[in-house]
Design an enzyme around this catalytic site. Structure first.
Site, PDB file in Angstrom:
ATOM      1  N   CYS A  44       0.828  -1.205   0.000  1.00  0.00           N
ATOM      2  CA  CYS A  44       0.000   0.000   0.000  1.00  0.00           C
ATOM      3  C   CYS A  44       0.856   1.246   0.000  1.00  0.00           C
ATOM      4  O   CYS A  44       2.085   1.196  -0.040  1.00  0.00           O
ATOM      5  CB  CYS A  44      -0.909   0.006   1.241  1.00  0.00           C
ATOM      6  SG  CYS A  44      -1.896  -1.491   1.433  1.00  0.00           S
ATOM      7  N   ARG A  61      -4.844   1.457  -0.761  1.00  0.00           N
ATOM      8  CA  ARG A  61      -4.778   0.017  -0.599  1.00  0.00           C
ATOM      9  C   ARG A  61      -4.515  -0.743  -1.894  1.00  0.00           C
ATOM     10  O   ARG A  61      -5.158  -0.501  -2.910  1.00  0.00           O
ATOM     11  CB  ARG A  61      -6.084  -0.505   0.022  1.00  0.00           C
ATOM     12  CG  ARG A  61      -6.020  -1.986   0.377  1.00  0.00           C
ATOM     13  CD  ARG A  61      -7.338  -2.513   0.900  1.00  0.00           C
ATOM     14  NE  ARG A  61      -7.198  -3.896   1.365  1.00  0.00           N
ATOM     15  CZ  ARG A  61      -8.193  -4.708   1.627  1.00  0.00           C
ATOM     16  NH1 ARG A  61      -9.447  -4.287   1.477  1.00  0.00           N
ATOM     17  NH2 ARG A  61      -7.966  -5.950   2.044  1.00  0.00           N
ATOM     18  N   LEU A  62      -3.539  -1.661  -1.829  1.00  0.00           N
ATOM     19  CA  LEU A  62      -3.367  -2.701  -2.831  1.00  0.00           C
ATOM     20  C   LEU A  62      -3.716  -4.000  -2.128  1.00  0.00           C
ATOM     21  O   LEU A  62      -2.978  -4.482  -1.273  1.00  0.00           O
ATOM     22  CB  LEU A  62      -1.925  -2.744  -3.352  1.00  0.00           C
ATOM     23  CG  LEU A  62      -1.579  -3.868  -4.333  1.00  0.00           C
ATOM     24  CD1 LEU A  62      -2.419  -3.761  -5.604  1.00  0.00           C
ATOM     25  CD2 LEU A  62      -0.100  -3.854  -4.682  1.00  0.00           C
ATOM     26  N   ALA A  63      -4.860  -4.569  -2.435  1.00  0.00           N
ATOM     27  CA  ALA A  63      -5.380  -5.719  -1.704  1.00  0.00           C
ATOM     28  C   ALA A  63      -4.690  -7.003  -2.158  1.00  0.00           C
ATOM     29  O   ALA A  63      -4.813  -7.398  -3.323  1.00  0.00           O
ATOM     30  CB  ALA A  63      -6.886  -5.827  -1.897  1.00  0.00           C
ATOM     31  N   ILE A  64      -3.983  -7.641  -1.227  1.00  0.00           N
ATOM     32  CA  ILE A  64      -3.252  -8.873  -1.515  1.00  0.00           C
ATOM     33  C   ILE A  64      -3.722 -10.008  -0.607  1.00  0.00           C
ATOM     34  O   ILE A  64      -3.940 -11.127  -1.042  1.00  0.00           O
ATOM     35  CB  ILE A  64      -1.737  -8.668  -1.335  1.00  0.00           C
ATOM     36  CG1 ILE A  64      -1.217  -7.563  -2.267  1.00  0.00           C
ATOM     37  CG2 ILE A  64      -0.978  -9.974  -1.560  1.00  0.00           C
ATOM     38  CD1 ILE A  64      -1.312  -7.883  -3.733  1.00  0.00           C
ATOM     39  N   ASN A 116       2.207  -0.656   5.209  1.00  0.00           N
ATOM     40  CA  ASN A 116       2.604  -1.012   3.849  1.00  0.00           C
ATOM     41  C   ASN A 116       3.523  -2.232   3.932  1.00  0.00           C
ATOM     42  O   ASN A 116       4.576  -2.157   4.556  1.00  0.00           O
ATOM     43  CB  ASN A 116       3.327   0.175   3.205  1.00  0.00           C
ATOM     44  CG  ASN A 116       4.045  -0.171   1.914  1.00  0.00           C
ATOM     45  OD1 ASN A 116       5.079   0.412   1.616  1.00  0.00           O
ATOM     46  ND2 ASN A 116       3.537  -1.091   1.145  1.00  0.00           N
ATOM     47  N   GLY A 117       3.122  -3.354   3.329  1.00  0.00           N
ATOM     48  CA  GLY A 117       3.997  -4.520   3.328  1.00  0.00           C
ATOM     49  C   GLY A 117       3.256  -5.817   3.524  1.00  0.00           C
ATOM     50  O   GLY A 117       2.036  -5.893   3.339  1.00  0.00           O
ATOM     51  N   ASP A 176      -3.052  -9.633   7.721  1.00  0.00           N
ATOM     52  CA  ASP A 176      -1.850  -9.554   8.554  1.00  0.00           C
ATOM     53  C   ASP A 176      -1.774  -8.223   9.296  1.00  0.00           C
ATOM     54  O   ASP A 176      -1.067  -8.104  10.297  1.00  0.00           O
ATOM     55  CB  ASP A 176      -0.595  -9.781   7.716  1.00  0.00           C
ATOM     56  CG  ASP A 176      -0.465  -8.806   6.549  1.00  0.00           C
ATOM     57  OD1 ASP A 176      -1.493  -8.301   6.072  1.00  0.00           O
ATOM     58  OD2 ASP A 176       0.668  -8.568   6.103  1.00  0.00           O
TER      59      ASP A 176
END
Length: 619
Positions: A2, A51-54, A76-77, A101
């Site tokens: 993110c 947000r980058l949803a992983i 972020n991570g 997480d």
């Protein structure tokens, strides 16, 4: 993965939604899947998140995330061992409402306080506001895979994943001239003696393997180290045991880094590191799912260092789907301004552009997580430049016959390395050599014929800033320097910005902390032996990958045909305009405009024209 940002101030009028939105908008490429904002009741703390949803693609993973009506985080991570940590915390009575997480970090912080960092296997940069203590807890991963920049004056403390998040709220973008001189003459922008310093004045970086606490009452920001490598420690372990431990640790690292709720792929260069990753991924997934794993490569038909044939051998053997891209000089010129925008600080060569195109290729095929091999060369002594350091260690220990044997083997395989009388002297007088090398770098700056003399006034009182050479008595000394002080973090910055420019997450299996600690605990002969670098990795993979890949002695960094590109008319014109701009800014002398251009290979030491072109987009 993110983009994070925030402001903490005792003046509640200084935080507003438009200001936080400006920070988030500047980081929008890092998080295309949503945004979130939060301010505390007193309006002294404001967070922004892209947000980058992983992992946990539902709204339960939304940030800023709150916990126990006390903590709020932007993060972020990825914490790769979050499942194991979650199980331990549940046994301690913690309750979770998401599968993310992020929530595990919050519970771990409540349970362990700052000691939580010792439990994380991952890449991360985060900030946690504790409403009860009125403190901000910030932390960054051990090697600097994820960025954390900050600015502080008497009124505010502001942070962001990228500097453009700070520039978006009016913080000055003023180049640090001494580091600019270092870059022009030496090629690097980091200061190994001050890891907080960046290319811009008043903008700082939280160093890798450090955390910081901001006490709101005094606006006091204090930084602390939480992890390092003991480069002195050695353990005696037999070769079969060492191979077994290495394989076990690396397999676990791969297993954890495959955890994702979106498709995972891998970069594949044709070298040993990326091929090793592909092999272990293939093994971890099994025959049923291995066919779904996709690899991505940059190839350069006709270029002498093209790796297409090696890539083909690996994909054929493991039956992997592979997609390729062939960047061109025209594309580099067209994309260069965008590339510099994302990188923010100058970079060393066009290899960064080739990586940028590979990550873009992955994004175009719907793959949002890529495994990559960064870190292996710095920890396992993969570069040929490490050979003479190993030989010097042998000489200093009076192991002359072993040194002669190693040199003979390397010469027989036509492995490039440096060795002469100076290296013998260096093995006996390492502290004197360190001083001499520092003086050499300083002379490179003051005797650079292209730099405007007015620029050299910025050296006064700061002559040695950013210039530091370690005292090397053994191979581990230089490996530690490149892993923890100067070298690796810059490579990780390139990968972070290039991947985030495309909304892709990069995971690095060779940078599992336990694996790195184990490698450093081994004697140097496990890294360089029988005329080969990366000895332990080669031995591990000798029966697993084609021998033409495992036992290659022509070490090639990720290298595009930069010299050919620089000879193209479109590139020559672009470079000339870049030099004109630097002359106008009184950074370079006017005579540079009439000098013959010097095309250089990507990893060539005196890559001055590339640096001039790159710097022109930063000023």
């Amino acid at each position: 993965m993110c983009g994070i940002a925030g402001i903490i101030t005792r003046d509640e009028s200084m935080i507003s939604r438009p200001l936080l939105s400006a920070m988030a908008d500047a980081l929008s490429h890092r998080g295309p899947d949503g945004e979130g904002f939060w301010t505390n009741r007193s309006n002294h703390v404001g967070f922004a998140h892209r947000r980058l949803a992983i992992i946990d693609l539902t709204d339960n993973g939304h940030q800023p995330m709150h916990y126990l009506q006390r903590y709020t985080i932007v993060y972020n991570g990825e914490i790769y061992n979050y499942i194991e940590l979650k199980n331990e915390l549940q046994k301690a009575g913690y309750i979770f409402t998401s599968e993310s997480d992020t929530e595990v970090i919050l519970a771990a912080y409540d349970f362990y306080d700052e000691r939580c960092l010792q439990h994380f296997d991952g890449m991360f940069a985060f900030a946690i506001w504790d409403e009860k203590r009125q403190t901000l807890f910030c932390a960054r991963d051990r090697f600097g895979e994820k960025p954390f920049y900050y600015y502080q004056n008497q009124e505010i403390f502001a942070f962001a994943s990228e500097m453009k998040g700070l520039w978006a709220i009016g913080i000055d973008k003023t180049i640090e001239h001494k580091l600019m001189l270092n870059y022009l003459s030496l090629g690097h922008v980091q200061n190994p003696s001050n890891k907080s310093q960046t290319f811009y004045k008043d903008i700082f970086s939280l160093p890798p393997s450090h955390f910081a606490v901001l006490n709101f009452a005094e606006m006091d920001f204090r930084i602390h180290s939480y992890w390092t490598i003991d480069k002195q420690y050695r353990q005696q372990v037999k070769k079969p045991d060492a191979l077994g431990i290495f394989e076990s640790l690396f397999s676990l690292s791969i297993h954890r880094r495959l955890r994702s709720d979106v498709p995972v792929g891998s970069s594949l260069s044709g070298g040993l590191d990326s091929s090793t990753i592909a092999y272990f991924v293939n093994k971890a997934l099994g025959k049923r799912h291995a066919g779904d794993f996709t690899t991505f490569s940059a190839v350069f038909p006709g270029f002498e260092k093209d790796e297409a044939q090696h890539i083909q051998k690996v994909t054929d053997m493991l039956r992997l789907k592979n997609f390729t891209v062939t960047p061109t000089a025209e594309e580099l010129v067209n994309d260069f301004e965008k590339l510099c925008y994302h990188q923010e600080e100058p970079f060393t060569s066009s290899s960064i552009f080739a990586q940028y195109k590979v990550y873009g290729l992955a994004q175009s095929h719907g793959v949002r997580v890529l495994l990559d091999g960064q870190g292996a060369d710095e920890t396992l002594a993969g570069y040929h430049k490490y050979i003479h350091w190993y030989l010097q260690e042998l000489v200093s220990l009076y192991k002359f016959s072993t040194a002669r044997k190693e040199m003979s083997l390397m010469r027989s395989r036509k492995t490039a390395f440096q060795w002469g009388v100076k290296n013998i002297v260096a093995s006996l007088l390492p502290s004197h050599v360190a001083i001499a090398l520092e003086k050499k770098e300083y002379n490179h700056i003051i005797h650079n014929p292209d730099i405007n003399k007015a620029m050299l006034t910025h050296l006064r009182g700061r002559e040695w800033e950013g210039i530091h050479k370690p005292i090397v008595t053994k191979l581990n000394d230089i490996l530690y320097f490149n892993t923890m002080e100067l070298g690796l973090e810059e490579l990780l910055r390139y990968a972070d910005r290039n991947s985030m420019a495309h909304g892709v997450e990069v995971r690095l299996p060779f940078l599992n902390a336990e694996l790195v600690k184990f490698i450093f605990s081994l004697s140097s002969s496990y890294k360089v032996n029988h005329g080969f670098t990366k000895s332990i990795l080669r031995n591990l993979m000798s029966e697993k990958l084609p021998s033409s890949i495992v036992w290659r002695s022509d070490k090639i960094g990720f290298e595009p045909p930069q010299k050919q590109w620089m000879q193209q008319p479109v590139f020559k014109d672009y470079l000339h305009e870049a030099k004109k701009k630097l002359v106008k800014e009184k950074i370079l002398k006017e005579s540079v405009l009439t000098k013959k251009q010097h095309p250089a290979n990507a990893h060539q030491a005196e890559n001055f024209d590339w640096r001039y072109m790159c710097l022109s987009k930063m000023v």
